[in-house]
Design an enzyme around this catalytic site. Structure first.
Site, PDB file in Angstrom:
ATOM      1  N   ASP A 109       0.908  -1.155  -0.194  1.00 14.52           N
ATOM      2  CA  ASP A 109       0.027   0.009   0.157  1.00 14.52           C
ATOM      3  C   ASP A 109       0.836   1.228  -0.095  1.00 14.52           C
ATOM      4  O   ASP A 109       2.321   1.105   0.075  1.00 14.52           O
ATOM      5  CB  ASP A 109      -0.936   0.042   1.215  1.00 14.52           C
ATOM      6  CG  ASP A 109      -2.379   0.772   0.870  1.00 14.52           C
ATOM      7  OD1 ASP A 109      -2.222   1.604  -0.077  1.00 14.52           O
ATOM      8  OD2 ASP A 109      -3.389   0.630   1.356  1.00 14.52           O
TER       9      ASP A 109
HETATM   10  C1  NOJ Z   1      -3.969   3.804   0.165  1.00 17.12           C
HETATM   11  C2  NOJ Z   1      -4.992   3.019   0.390  1.00 17.12           C
HETATM   12  O1  NOJ Z   1      -5.127   2.082   1.431  1.00 17.12           O
HETATM   13  C3  NOJ Z   1      -5.318   1.923  -0.830  1.00 17.12           C
HETATM   14  O2  NOJ Z   1      -6.455   1.279  -0.642  1.00 17.12           O
HETATM   15  C4  NOJ Z   1      -5.086   2.544  -2.458  1.00 17.12           C
HETATM   16  O3  NOJ Z   1      -5.287   1.663  -3.334  1.00 17.12           O
HETATM   17  C5  NOJ Z   1      -3.781   3.247  -2.310  1.00 17.12           C
HETATM   18  N1  NOJ Z   1      -3.662   4.470  -1.191  1.00 17.12           N
HETATM   19  C6  NOJ Z   1      -3.514   3.824  -3.787  1.00 17.12           C
HETATM   20  O4  NOJ Z   1      -4.105   5.115  -4.088  1.00 17.12           O
END
Ligand code: NOJ
Length: 713
Positions: free
Chosen positions: A260
């Protein structure tokens, strides 16, 4: 493309580049990027030329420019892969995933995902960071809006439907995207409903509630997996042994794992890595192939390799996973993956997409209460539309990608289109979370009309990532507004807009009709008008229980039995039961609840046998009659294991089917109960089936209308 041969030609630096992903901002204006964000990350212009993937870019033109510049600079000619969060639509927005789950209609979910894929892929998106299928049960957590609710079976079915919709005829097609399932694992169990907080989760909870939906998405051919931010059972998910033990070994998953956002960079703050280098070693060692938006791999993998702390085989394996994904996407043949500005523009908000978004908003809405007020009669002379959400365009919900509030139809607009503007009186009454200067005017508007529609809820920024609440009631003066308006006009239907189940017992007490619209997206206002006037018949059922108060959280339908069960009838309460002295135990509205304008009569349930033999199955036939207008019913089959070696849920959804009935129509719905449905994880964490009696129930959680038993022999 022979990716193995390609790999052989690559330098170590180029390989490491494939294992990283950065924001488009780093590639937009090279001068500013190199001196700004790239410098901050410690990345050189040479590093940037090797980067393997990009997230968050503005559209096909930007995507093509970045791709062209990259291909011109990269001696290996490896295209970048472009990824984004397309969660419930790209430009045409359909209801939030929690609402879509309430449709109990996987085919509709698949169609909506296809629509999102068509718009997004034309705009340059090749990989979608969706579906999110985290198991959720706490309404305080802001990200429940992104989930499919509290039932793992439903979450898995809806997640798989999304994967299949994104994929279409194959991920190499110009109108398709590859799916990245997230957030592995147990992100939704963040303690106290506070985002990024740790989750502490027994193996039983993991196996029974959390893992099945991710697995269902992988079975549907999701191509990537994203571990969650938080620490699960003491270890951050990015470096959690679960990645290896369950994902790679048990499930045999050999696709890309992508961290993430900055999750590897955060391992130091988590307190599991002393420095960035150790963070890289840990994450890479746990087969997290791609690092999103931090630079630990760029800074440390070479050194770690030289020190023998990672091996060349490990690096090659990870790079091959990335190259194979690019190959499957067809990027070596068409690095734009068919992205095309003209096609994108012709798809955005086109008639077909708007019609689907409208149908989805109608099917996702849940009629929570109706004392006979709805549907309204179209002959009505004047209707008042009142409340902070009456003319609010901000009803797309969080994560609405490139959707724009100004394109979204408000309830006031929807009603005006249906009835004509002169028959609609509008009064905002109060702000969603602030001032209440308009209460008198709202009361007067309600009095001046034959009926009123009161639009309440929480602002869309109150849910989504990082937006958790400890108070899940209607904010501001909205309850006071409801009291005044309903007293002024008893023919008031309440519509609720929210990204979570709100605690609304005071509204339930006074409103004759309540409909949960969630965040319905672009066509929300038109859908609301259709539903209020019976042009659409509500058919949504709750994918998540509605607590009476935040103090009940987490409240969910498939809790296990206790030696001292609560009394359903509060008058019987004598203490020493698993209940509260100040609140009922059951939620205000249970999982599976939802009313219709039709009247479905459950006449009979018959079992093909009252004995289920090992390897066999029982056929369950349920006869239903529709005593009213045409409409759809979600027929739900639940089961209870009467006695087992572990306490089992008091009710568990094992199958459902959404069925359409003509006016006065009759249908028999058939379910198959198989041995596998009886299985559970025993104390030693083995998946077992145990002989004995089982009860089958038809209806919805806590409210069953038909029951029967069988014996597993
Ligand atoms: C943080 C989020 O937790 C995740 O779900 C997302 O895909 C990423 N950012 C990218 O935007």
């Amino acid at each position: 493309m022979d990716v193995n041969a390609l790999l052989k030609k690559m330098t170590l630096r180029q390989k490491i580049g494939q294992l990283t992903q950065y924001n488009a901002a780093l590639f937009t204006d090279s001068e500013a990027a190199v001196t700004g964000p790239a410098k901050k990350l410690g990345l050189s212009p040479e590093d940037l030329k090797t980067v393997g993937s990009v997230l968050n870019f503005s559209g096909p033109a930007e995507m093509k420019r970045i791709q062209d510049e990259h291909l011109a600079a990269d001696p290996c000619g490896i295209p970048m892969v472009f990824m984004m969060d397309v969660i419930h639509g790209y430009r045409t927005v359909y209801p939030i995933p929690l609402a879509m789950a309430c449709s109990f209609d996987p085919e509709l979910v698949r169609e909506c995902a296809r629509m999102a894929a068509r718009e997004a892929s034309a705009s340059g998106v090749q990989v979608d960071f969706a579906p999110m299928v985290d198991y959720v049960k706490d309404a305080r957590w802001g990200r429940i809006m992104e989930s499919s609710g509290e039932e793992p079976l439903l979450a898995g079915i809806m997640g798989a439907a999304q994967v299949s919709g994104y994929r279409g005829e194959g991920i190499d097609r110009p109108d398709s995207m590859a799916a990245c399932v997230k957030h592995f694992a147990a992100y939704g169990l963040a303690e106290a409903g506070r985002d990024y907080n740790q989750s502490d989760c027994s193996e039983r909870e993991l196996r029974e509630h959390c893992l099945p939906a991710y697995k269902a998405c992988l079975d549907a051919r999701a191509k990537l997996v994203m571990p969650s931010f938080q620490s699960m059972n003491g270890v951050p998910s990015t470096v959690n042994p679960l990645l290896h033990r369950v994902l790679r070994e048990e499930w045999g998953y050999d696709g890309v794992v992508i961290s993430d956002y900055n999750a590897i960079g955060e391992l130091k703050k988590h307190g599991v890595a002393e420095d960035e280098k150790q963070a890289a070693q840990l994450a890479f060692g746990h087969e997290c192939d791609v690092e999103m938006c931090s630079a630990a791999y760029f800074h440390s993998l070479e050194e770690l390799l030289a020190e023998g702390k990672v091996t060349e085989e490990q690096i090659d394996r990870a790079v091959l996973r990335v190259l194979r994904l690019k190959e499957e996407l067809g990027l070596f043949e068409d690095p734009y993956h068919g992205a095309d500005e003209e096609r994108a523009q012709s798809l955005y908000l086109c008639g077909e997409h708007r019609a689907l978004a409208r149908r989805a908003a109608e099917e996702a809405a849940v009629l929570l209460k109706n004392d006979g007020l709805l549907p309204f009669d179209e002959g009505i002379k004047k209707i008042a539309v009142i409340g902070p959400f009456a003319d609010e365009h901000g009803i797309n919900g969080s994560w609405s990608c490139r959707g724009r509030d100004e394109d979204t139809v408000t309830v006031r607009q929807g009603l005006s289109r249906l009835l004509g503007e002169d028959r609609v009186i509008y009064a905002p009454g109060c702000e969603a979370a602030g001032g209440c200067e308009g209460l008198d005017k709202a009361e007067a508007a309600a009095k001046a009309a034959e009926a009123a529609v009161l639009c309440l809820g929480e602002p869309q920024g109150y849910s989504g990532e990082g937006n958790c609440r400890t108070d899940i009631r209607l904010p501001g003066m909205q309850s006071e507004l409801a009291r005044r308006v309903i007293a002024a006009n008893p023919n008031t239907a309440v519509l609720i807009f929210s990204g979570r189940p709100l605690a609304i017992p005071e509204i339930d007490e006074i409103a004759p009709a309540i409909m949960q619209l969630w965040f319905p997206g672009t066509e929300g206002g038109n859908a609301a008008a259709d539903l209020l006037f019976g042009r659409a018949n509500p058919s949504g059922r709750l994918a998540m229980s509605f607590p009476r108060s935040v103090g009940q959280c987490p409240v969910y339908y498939d809790h296990t039995s206790t030696g001292r069960p609560h009394f359903t009838d509060r008058a019987e309460h004598r203490g020493y039961a698993s209940d509260y002295i100040d609140c009922a135990v059951l939620p205000l509205y249970s999982f599976g609840h939802g009313l219709s304008y039709s009247e479905f009569i459950y006449e009979e349930m018959t079992l093909s046998s009252h004995e289920l033999k090992s390897g066999g199955a029982i056929e369950v036939n349920v006869r239903i009659r529709n005593n009213g207008r045409a409409g759809s019913e979600v027929v739900q089959l639940y089961m209870r294991d009467i006695a087992a070696s572990c306490t089992r849920p008091v009710q568990k959804l094992i199958a459902f089917e959404k069925v359409h009935f003509e006016a006065g129509g009759e249908r028999t719905v058939t379910f198959r109960v198989t041995e596998e449905m009886l299985g559970f994880w025993n104390f030693d964490m083995q998946f077992v089936t145990e002989k004995g009696d089982f009860e089958l129930m038809i209806g919805y959680a806590d409210h069953f209308v038909l029951r029967d038993r069988f014996r597993y022999v």
